[in-house]
Write a protein that holds these residues in place. Structure first.
Motif, PDB file in Angstrom:
ATOM      1  N   PHE A   1       3.587 -48.908 -17.184  1.00 52.99           N
ATOM      2  CA  PHE A   1       2.162 -49.523 -17.723  1.00 52.99           C
ATOM      3  C   PHE A   1       1.670 -50.080 -16.216  1.00 52.99           C
ATOM      4  CE2 PHE A   1       2.954 -53.776 -17.755  1.00 52.99           C
ATOM      5  CZ  PHE A   1       4.396 -53.946 -18.503  1.00 52.99           C
ATOM      6  N   ALA A   2       0.494 -50.089 -16.462  1.00 54.23           N
ATOM      7  CA  ALA A   2      -0.243 -51.171 -15.578  1.00 54.23           C
ATOM      8  C   ALA A   2      -1.996 -50.789 -15.872  1.00 54.23           C
ATOM      9  CB  ALA A   2      -0.419 -50.046 -14.165  1.00 54.23           C
ATOM     10  N   GLY A   3      -3.099 -52.265 -16.414  1.00 56.01           N
ATOM     11  CA  GLY A   3      -3.238 -52.404 -16.235  1.00 56.01           C
ATOM     12  C   GLY A   3      -4.596 -53.918 -16.331  1.00 56.01           C
ATOM     13  N   PHE A   4      -5.322 -54.310 -17.222  1.00 51.99           N
ATOM     14  CA  PHE A   4      -6.045 -54.871 -15.839  1.00 51.99           C
ATOM     15  C   PHE A   4      -7.241 -55.011 -17.305  1.00 51.99           C
ATOM     16  CE2 PHE A   4      -8.295 -51.722 -13.736  1.00 51.99           C
ATOM     17  CZ  PHE A   4      -9.612 -51.517 -14.330  1.00 51.99           C
ATOM     18  N   PRO A   5      -7.448 -56.313 -17.624  1.00 46.80           N
ATOM     19  CA  PRO A   5      -8.408 -57.034 -18.280  1.00 46.80           C
ATOM     20  C   PRO A   5     -10.403 -56.786 -17.836  1.00 46.80           C
ATOM     21  CG  PRO A   5      -6.935 -59.369 -18.525  1.00 46.80           C
ATOM     22  CD  PRO A   5      -6.666 -58.117 -17.513  1.00 46.80           C
TER      23      PRO A   5
ATOM     24  N   THR B   1      -2.544 -43.484 -23.277  1.00 51.73           N
ATOM     25  CA  THR B   1      -2.315 -44.190 -23.189  1.00 51.73           C
ATOM     26  C   THR B   1      -3.791 -44.941 -22.007  1.00 51.73           C
ATOM     27  OG1 THR B   1      -0.317 -45.508 -23.457  1.00 51.73           O
ATOM     28  CG2 THR B   1      -1.852 -47.345 -23.117  1.00 51.73           C
ATOM     29  N   ASP B   2      -3.236 -43.441 -20.877  1.00 57.18           N
ATOM     30  CA  ASP B   2      -4.073 -43.494 -19.796  1.00 57.18           C
ATOM     31  C   ASP B   2      -5.417 -43.335 -20.010  1.00 57.18           C
ATOM     32  OD1 ASP B   2      -1.710 -44.777 -17.277  1.00 57.18           O
ATOM     33  OD2 ASP B   2      -1.338 -42.386 -17.567  1.00 57.18           O
ATOM     34  N   LEU B   3      -5.799 -42.271 -21.549  1.00 61.54           N
ATOM     35  CA  LEU B   3      -6.932 -41.729 -21.167  1.00 61.54           C
ATOM     36  C   LEU B   3      -7.554 -42.795 -22.193  1.00 61.54           C
ATOM     37  CD1 LEU B   3      -5.753 -37.811 -22.317  1.00 61.54           C
ATOM     38  CD2 LEU B   3      -6.914 -38.445 -20.207  1.00 61.54           C
ATOM     39  N   HIS B   4      -6.812 -43.812 -23.542  1.00 55.53           N
ATOM     40  CA  HIS B   4      -7.099 -44.474 -24.288  1.00 55.53           C
ATOM     41  C   HIS B   4      -8.134 -45.564 -22.723  1.00 55.53           C
ATOM     42  CE1 HIS B   4      -6.770 -43.396 -28.033  1.00 55.53           C
ATOM     43  NE2 HIS B   4      -5.905 -43.142 -27.830  1.00 55.53           N
ATOM     44  N   ASN B   5      -7.302 -46.093 -22.114  1.00 55.38           N
ATOM     45  CA  ASN B   5      -7.812 -47.254 -20.879  1.00 55.38           C
ATOM     46  C   ASN B   5      -8.714 -46.755 -19.869  1.00 55.38           C
ATOM     47  OD1 ASN B   5      -6.688 -49.417 -22.480  1.00 55.38           O
ATOM     48  ND2 ASN B   5      -4.891 -48.733 -21.506  1.00 55.38           N
TER      49      ASN B   5
ATOM     50  N   LEU C   1     -15.342 -42.998 -13.617  1.00 58.20           N
ATOM     51  CA  LEU C   1     -15.871 -41.447 -13.966  1.00 58.20           C
ATOM     52  C   LEU C   1     -14.238 -40.152 -13.441  1.00 58.20           C
ATOM     53  CD1 LEU C   1     -18.823 -41.578 -11.625  1.00 58.20           C
ATOM     54  CD2 LEU C   1     -18.669 -41.535 -13.692  1.00 58.20           C
ATOM     55  N   VAL C   2     -13.905 -41.104 -13.075  1.00 58.23           N
ATOM     56  CA  VAL C   2     -11.459 -40.635 -12.957  1.00 58.23           C
ATOM     57  C   VAL C   2     -10.547 -41.380 -12.694  1.00 58.23           C
ATOM     58  CG1 VAL C   2     -12.488 -40.908  -9.508  1.00 58.23           C
ATOM     59  CG2 VAL C   2     -11.195 -38.969 -10.477  1.00 58.23           C
ATOM     60  N   SER C   3     -10.005 -40.964 -12.741  1.00 61.50           N
ATOM     61  CA  SER C   3      -8.462 -41.778 -12.531  1.00 61.50           C
ATOM     62  C   SER C   3      -7.348 -40.830 -12.329  1.00 61.50           C
ATOM     63  CB  SER C   3      -7.905 -41.489 -13.919  1.00 61.50           C
ATOM     64  OG  SER C   3      -6.807 -41.488 -14.239  1.00 61.50           O
ATOM     65  N   LEU C   4      -7.391 -41.142 -10.928  1.00 67.95           N
ATOM     66  CA  LEU C   4      -6.101 -40.804  -9.653  1.00 67.95           C
ATOM     67  C   LEU C   4      -5.208 -41.110 -10.221  1.00 67.95           C
ATOM     68  CD1 LEU C   4      -7.885 -41.277  -6.355  1.00 67.95           C
ATOM     69  CD2 LEU C   4      -8.351 -39.503  -7.912  1.00 67.95           C
ATOM     70  N   ILE C   5      -4.088 -40.536 -10.490  1.00 59.76           N
ATOM     71  CA  ILE C   5      -2.773 -40.612 -10.839  1.00 59.76           C
ATOM     72  C   ILE C   5      -1.182 -40.248  -8.911  1.00 59.76           C
ATOM     73  CG2 ILE C   5      -0.751 -40.001 -12.259  1.00 59.76           C
ATOM     74  CD1 ILE C   5      -2.614 -40.060 -14.466  1.00 59.76           C
TER      75      ILE C   5
ATOM     76  N   ASP D   1      -9.794 -36.130 -15.396  1.00 56.64           N
ATOM     77  CA  ASP D   1     -11.149 -36.894 -15.811  1.00 56.64           C
ATOM     78  C   ASP D   1     -10.827 -37.495 -17.608  1.00 56.64           C
ATOM     79  OD1 ASP D   1     -11.195 -34.917 -17.985  1.00 56.64           O
ATOM     80  OD2 ASP D   1     -12.867 -33.845 -17.518  1.00 56.64           O
ATOM     81  N   SER D   2     -11.723 -37.868 -17.928  1.00 55.23           N
ATOM     82  CA  SER D   2     -11.308 -38.543 -19.138  1.00 55.23           C
ATOM     83  C   SER D   2     -10.638 -37.547 -20.068  1.00 55.23           C
ATOM     84  CB  SER D   2     -12.684 -39.466 -20.029  1.00 55.23           C
ATOM     85  OG  SER D   2     -13.992 -38.482 -20.165  1.00 55.23           O
ATOM     86  N   SER D   3     -11.300 -36.742 -20.121  1.00 53.23           N
ATOM     87  CA  SER D   3     -10.096 -35.931 -21.529  1.00 53.23           C
ATOM     88  C   SER D   3      -9.118 -35.359 -21.077  1.00 53.23           C
ATOM     89  CB  SER D   3     -11.469 -34.705 -22.254  1.00 53.23           C
ATOM     90  OG  SER D   3     -12.842 -34.911 -21.442  1.00 53.23           O
ATOM     91  N   GLY D   4      -8.415 -35.637 -19.529  1.00 48.20           N
ATOM     92  CA  GLY D   4      -7.215 -35.231 -19.315  1.00 48.20           C
ATOM     93  C   GLY D   4      -7.415 -34.008 -18.659  1.00 48.20           C
ATOM     94  N   ASN D   5      -8.660 -33.577 -18.539  1.00 43.10           N
ATOM     95  CA  ASN D   5      -8.632 -32.290 -17.513  1.00 43.10           C
ATOM     96  C   ASN D   5      -8.509 -32.266 -15.774  1.00 43.10           C
ATOM     97  OD1 ASN D   5      -9.294 -30.367 -20.019  1.00 43.10           O
ATOM     98  ND2 ASN D   5     -10.999 -31.733 -19.605  1.00 43.10           N
ATOM     99  N   SER D   6      -7.818 -31.583 -15.476  1.00 38.85           N
ATOM    100  CA  SER D   6      -7.658 -31.669 -13.974  1.00 38.85           C
ATOM    101  C   SER D   6      -9.438 -31.882 -12.779  1.00 38.85           C
ATOM    102  CB  SER D   6      -6.710 -31.187 -13.121  1.00 38.85           C
ATOM    103  OG  SER D   6      -6.523 -30.168 -13.039  1.00 38.85           O
TER     104      SER D   6
END
Ligand SMILES: [Zn+2]
Length: 134
Positions: free
Chosen positions: A64-68, A95-99, A103-107, A121-126
């Protein structure tokens, strides 16, 4: 008259020096996850990432990784976050999608090389990701 709405073609452009910083940060954090805020601009579906911010009070562990988010200043140049998956999977978790933030999430998956980074993207599409020179 037929009005056809053109689907916005999204893509992510990542500056190569930012990529290098992300990869070395994730290597340093291994075997824990690393998390960083992405700075950049978004125009007509094109998200250009040209900077990074270490999130205040971030917490990380092996899975896990996060921040307030409440500690973040409101800043329009924050386009998303990047975090690493030491397990070697590049798929966003539930959890990634919930948090999802921005606009974009890089993994970045282990072993953190140039071919280990993916955009979602926020729906888990690449989203197609290109590395660009500054
Ligand atoms: Zn994750």
């Amino acid at each position: 008259m037929i009005f056809k709405r053109k689907k916005l073609e999204r893509k992510v452009l990542l500056h190569n020096d930012v990529l290098d910083s992300i990869l070395s940060y994730c290597q340093m954090k291994h075997p824990n996850e690393g998390i960083l805020i992405l700075k950049g601009k978004s125009k007509k579906g094109e998200i250009r990432i040209d900077g990074l911010v270490i999130p205040p009070f971030n917490y990380t562990g092996p899975t896990f990784a996060g921040f307030p988010h409440s500690f973040l200043p409101f800043d329009m140049s924050y386009v998303g976050i990047v975090h690493s998956h030491p397990s070697g999977s590049a798929e966003p978790s539930v959890t990634d999608l919930h948090n999802f933030f921005g606009l974009v999430s890089l993994i970045v998956k282990s072993p953190y090389d140039d071919n280990s980074i993916f955009a979602w993207d926020s729906s888990g599409n690449s989203i197609p990701l290109s590395i660009v020179e500054n």
